[in-house]
Design a protein around this motif. Structure first.
Motif, PDB file in Angstrom:
ATOM      1  N   ARG A 178       0.561   3.985  -2.809  1.00 42.84           N
ATOM      2  CA  ARG A 178       0.588   5.561  -2.587  1.00 42.84           C
ATOM      3  C   ARG A 178       1.659   6.383  -2.906  1.00 42.84           C
ATOM      4  O   ARG A 178       1.503   7.535  -3.597  1.00 42.84           O
ATOM      5  CB  ARG A 178       0.293   5.676  -1.100  1.00 42.84           C
ATOM      6  CG  ARG A 178      -0.947   5.098  -0.591  1.00 42.84           C
ATOM      7  CD  ARG A 178      -0.767   5.385   1.123  1.00 42.84           C
ATOM      8  NE  ARG A 178      -1.692   4.326   1.718  1.00 42.84           N
ATOM      9  CZ  ARG A 178      -2.870   4.707   2.506  1.00 42.84           C
ATOM     10  NH1 ARG A 178      -3.244   6.087   2.092  1.00 42.84           N
ATOM     11  NH2 ARG A 178      -3.524   3.788   2.770  1.00 42.84           N
ATOM     12  N   PHE A 209      -5.754   6.604  -1.813  1.00 40.28           N
ATOM     13  CA  PHE A 209      -6.340   6.090  -0.485  1.00 40.28           C
ATOM     14  C   PHE A 209      -7.011   4.776  -0.696  1.00 40.28           C
ATOM     15  O   PHE A 209      -7.305   4.403  -1.789  1.00 40.28           O
ATOM     16  CB  PHE A 209      -7.705   6.930  -0.376  1.00 40.28           C
ATOM     17  CG  PHE A 209      -7.206   8.589  -0.120  1.00 40.28           C
ATOM     18  CD1 PHE A 209      -6.794   9.016   1.271  1.00 40.28           C
ATOM     19  CD2 PHE A 209      -7.141   9.426  -1.041  1.00 40.28           C
ATOM     20  CE1 PHE A 209      -6.459  10.092   1.566  1.00 40.28           C
ATOM     21  CE2 PHE A 209      -6.659  10.843  -0.891  1.00 40.28           C
ATOM     22  CZ  PHE A 209      -6.263  10.922   0.398  1.00 40.28           C
ATOM     23  N   THR A 210      -7.063   4.052   0.537  1.00 36.29           N
ATOM     24  CA  THR A 210      -7.542   2.615   0.317  1.00 36.29           C
ATOM     25  C   THR A 210      -9.375   2.780   0.286  1.00 36.29           C
ATOM     26  O   THR A 210      -9.708   3.742   0.592  1.00 36.29           O
ATOM     27  CB  THR A 210      -7.440   1.737   1.798  1.00 36.29           C
ATOM     28  OG1 THR A 210      -7.976   2.509   2.688  1.00 36.29           O
ATOM     29  CG2 THR A 210      -5.827   1.832   1.892  1.00 36.29           C
ATOM     30  N   SER A 256     -14.506   8.498   4.666  1.00 34.36           N
ATOM     31  CA  SER A 256     -14.488  10.074   4.337  1.00 34.36           C
ATOM     32  C   SER A 256     -15.826  10.321   3.701  1.00 34.36           C
ATOM     33  O   SER A 256     -16.367  11.393   4.023  1.00 34.36           O
ATOM     34  CB  SER A 256     -13.449  10.408   3.299  1.00 34.36           C
ATOM     35  OG  SER A 256     -13.523   9.810   1.932  1.00 34.36           O
ATOM     36  N   ILE A 297      -6.354   0.428  -3.762  1.00 33.38           N
ATOM     37  CA  ILE A 297      -5.666   1.780  -3.698  1.00 33.38           C
ATOM     38  C   ILE A 297      -6.446   2.633  -4.853  1.00 33.38           C
ATOM     39  O   ILE A 297      -6.197   2.357  -5.949  1.00 33.38           O
ATOM     40  CB  ILE A 297      -4.252   1.804  -3.605  1.00 33.38           C
ATOM     41  CG1 ILE A 297      -3.670   0.947  -2.525  1.00 33.38           C
ATOM     42  CG2 ILE A 297      -3.730   3.350  -3.324  1.00 33.38           C
ATOM     43  CD1 ILE A 297      -3.970   1.465  -1.213  1.00 33.38           C
ATOM     44  N   LYS A 347      -4.636  11.333 -10.592  1.00 32.10           N
ATOM     45  CA  LYS A 347      -4.883  11.122  -8.845  1.00 32.10           C
ATOM     46  C   LYS A 347      -6.170  11.502  -8.664  1.00 32.10           C
ATOM     47  O   LYS A 347      -7.096  10.946  -8.079  1.00 32.10           O
ATOM     48  CB  LYS A 347      -4.032  11.689  -8.190  1.00 32.10           C
ATOM     49  CG  LYS A 347      -4.214  11.492  -6.666  1.00 32.10           C
ATOM     50  CD  LYS A 347      -2.977  12.265  -5.920  1.00 32.10           C
ATOM     51  CE  LYS A 347      -3.355  12.050  -4.522  1.00 32.10           C
ATOM     52  NZ  LYS A 347      -2.166  12.732  -3.537  1.00 32.10           N
ATOM     53  N   GLU A 391       0.772  -1.146  -0.153  1.00 27.78           N
ATOM     54  CA  GLU A 391       0.116   0.050   0.069  1.00 27.78           C
ATOM     55  C   GLU A 391       0.947   1.102  -0.054  1.00 27.78           C
ATOM     56  O   GLU A 391       0.242   2.252  -0.750  1.00 27.78           O
ATOM     57  CB  GLU A 391      -0.920   0.096   1.214  1.00 27.78           C
ATOM     58  CG  GLU A 391      -2.093  -1.106   0.941  1.00 27.78           C
ATOM     59  CD  GLU A 391      -3.063  -1.047   2.304  1.00 27.78           C
ATOM     60  OE1 GLU A 391      -2.674  -0.307   3.349  1.00 27.78           O
ATOM     61  OE2 GLU A 391      -4.085  -1.785   2.080  1.00 27.78           O
ATOM     62  N   ARG A 420     -14.874   7.462  -5.221  1.00 25.23           N
ATOM     63  CA  ARG A 420     -16.020   8.225  -4.345  1.00 25.23           C
ATOM     64  C   ARG A 420     -17.414   7.905  -4.926  1.00 25.23           C
ATOM     65  O   ARG A 420     -18.395   7.657  -4.372  1.00 25.23           O
ATOM     66  CB  ARG A 420     -15.651   9.706  -4.239  1.00 25.23           C
ATOM     67  CG  ARG A 420     -14.721   9.793  -3.221  1.00 25.23           C
ATOM     68  CD  ARG A 420     -14.576  11.436  -3.231  1.00 25.23           C
ATOM     69  NE  ARG A 420     -13.530  11.537  -2.056  1.00 25.23           N
ATOM     70  CZ  ARG A 420     -12.543  12.686  -2.293  1.00 25.23           C
ATOM     71  NH1 ARG A 420     -12.765  13.689  -3.183  1.00 25.23           N
ATOM     72  NH2 ARG A 420     -11.596  12.780  -1.198  1.00 25.23           N
ATOM     73  N   GLU A 454     -10.809   4.001   3.446  1.00 28.57           N
ATOM     74  CA  GLU A 454     -10.541   5.409   3.728  1.00 28.57           C
ATOM     75  C   GLU A 454     -11.503   6.188   2.855  1.00 28.57           C
ATOM     76  O   GLU A 454     -12.052   7.073   3.482  1.00 28.57           O
ATOM     77  CB  GLU A 454      -9.069   5.767   3.284  1.00 28.57           C
ATOM     78  CG  GLU A 454      -7.823   5.217   4.322  1.00 28.57           C
ATOM     79  CD  GLU A 454      -6.566   5.527   4.007  1.00 28.57           C
ATOM     80  OE1 GLU A 454      -5.758   5.402   4.683  1.00 28.57           O
ATOM     81  OE2 GLU A 454      -6.428   5.537   2.686  1.00 28.57           O
ATOM     82  N   ILE A 455     -12.056   5.790   1.854  1.00 29.18           N
ATOM     83  CA  ILE A 455     -12.677   6.437   0.952  1.00 29.18           C
ATOM     84  C   ILE A 455     -14.114   6.532   1.351  1.00 29.18           C
ATOM     85  O   ILE A 455     -14.771   7.320   1.685  1.00 29.18           O
ATOM     86  CB  ILE A 455     -12.685   5.963  -0.440  1.00 29.18           C
ATOM     87  CG1 ILE A 455     -11.222   6.279  -1.152  1.00 29.18           C
ATOM     88  CG2 ILE A 455     -13.665   6.423  -1.141  1.00 29.18           C
ATOM     89  CD1 ILE A 455     -10.864   5.480  -2.325  1.00 29.18           C
ATOM     90  N   LEU A 475      -9.545   9.377  -7.557  1.00 32.09           N
ATOM     91  CA  LEU A 475     -10.236   9.364  -6.355  1.00 32.09           C
ATOM     92  C   LEU A 475     -11.778   9.897  -6.512  1.00 32.09           C
ATOM     93  O   LEU A 475     -12.500   9.246  -5.887  1.00 32.09           O
ATOM     94  CB  LEU A 475      -9.434  10.477  -5.528  1.00 32.09           C
ATOM     95  CG  LEU A 475      -9.962  10.645  -4.127  1.00 32.09           C
ATOM     96  CD1 LEU A 475     -10.101   9.454  -3.255  1.00 32.09           C
ATOM     97  CD2 LEU A 475      -9.003  11.735  -3.448  1.00 32.09           C
TER      98      LEU A 475
END
Length: 97
Positions: free
Chosen positions: A55, A84-85, A92, A80, A64, A51, A72, A88-89, A68
């Motif tokens: 990153r 972000f994993t 968030s 990844i 990037k 990871e 989302r 994590e997404i 992302l």
């Protein structure tokens, strides 16, 4: 239609990412856990290194932000995405709600 990523559909984001030279295409194993049929799965130290390496590649990737934003929208279960994993997404998105 706005040209900012947050106003694009998933298909438009995929197309825009496809127009870029992205490191994940050359090294997909870094971005997703190995398909390990053993009972123990990926070892924590190996996952951390994989990871971290992913990153690092994401940090300089021209797509990037697009990546992302796609994550989302699609809420992947693993991998990844834009540095972000998936966890994590997901977290968030919950915090933003």
């Amino acid at each position: 239609m706005s040209s900012t990523p947050q106003h694009r559909s998933a298909g438009q984001l995929r197309d825009a990412i496809g127009d870029q030279v992205v490191p994940c295409v050359a090294q997909p194993a870094l971005f997703f856990a190995p398909d390990d049929s053993s009972r123990n799965g990926e070892r924590p130290a190996a996952r951390e290194l994989r990871e971290r390496s992913a990153r690092t590649l994401c940090a300089s990737c021209p797509a990037k932000g697009l990546c992302l934003e796609l994550a989302r929208l699609e809420r992947p279960a693993y991998g990844i995405w834009g540095g972000f994993t998936a966890t994590e997404i997901t977290n968030s998105k919950r915090e933003a709600a």
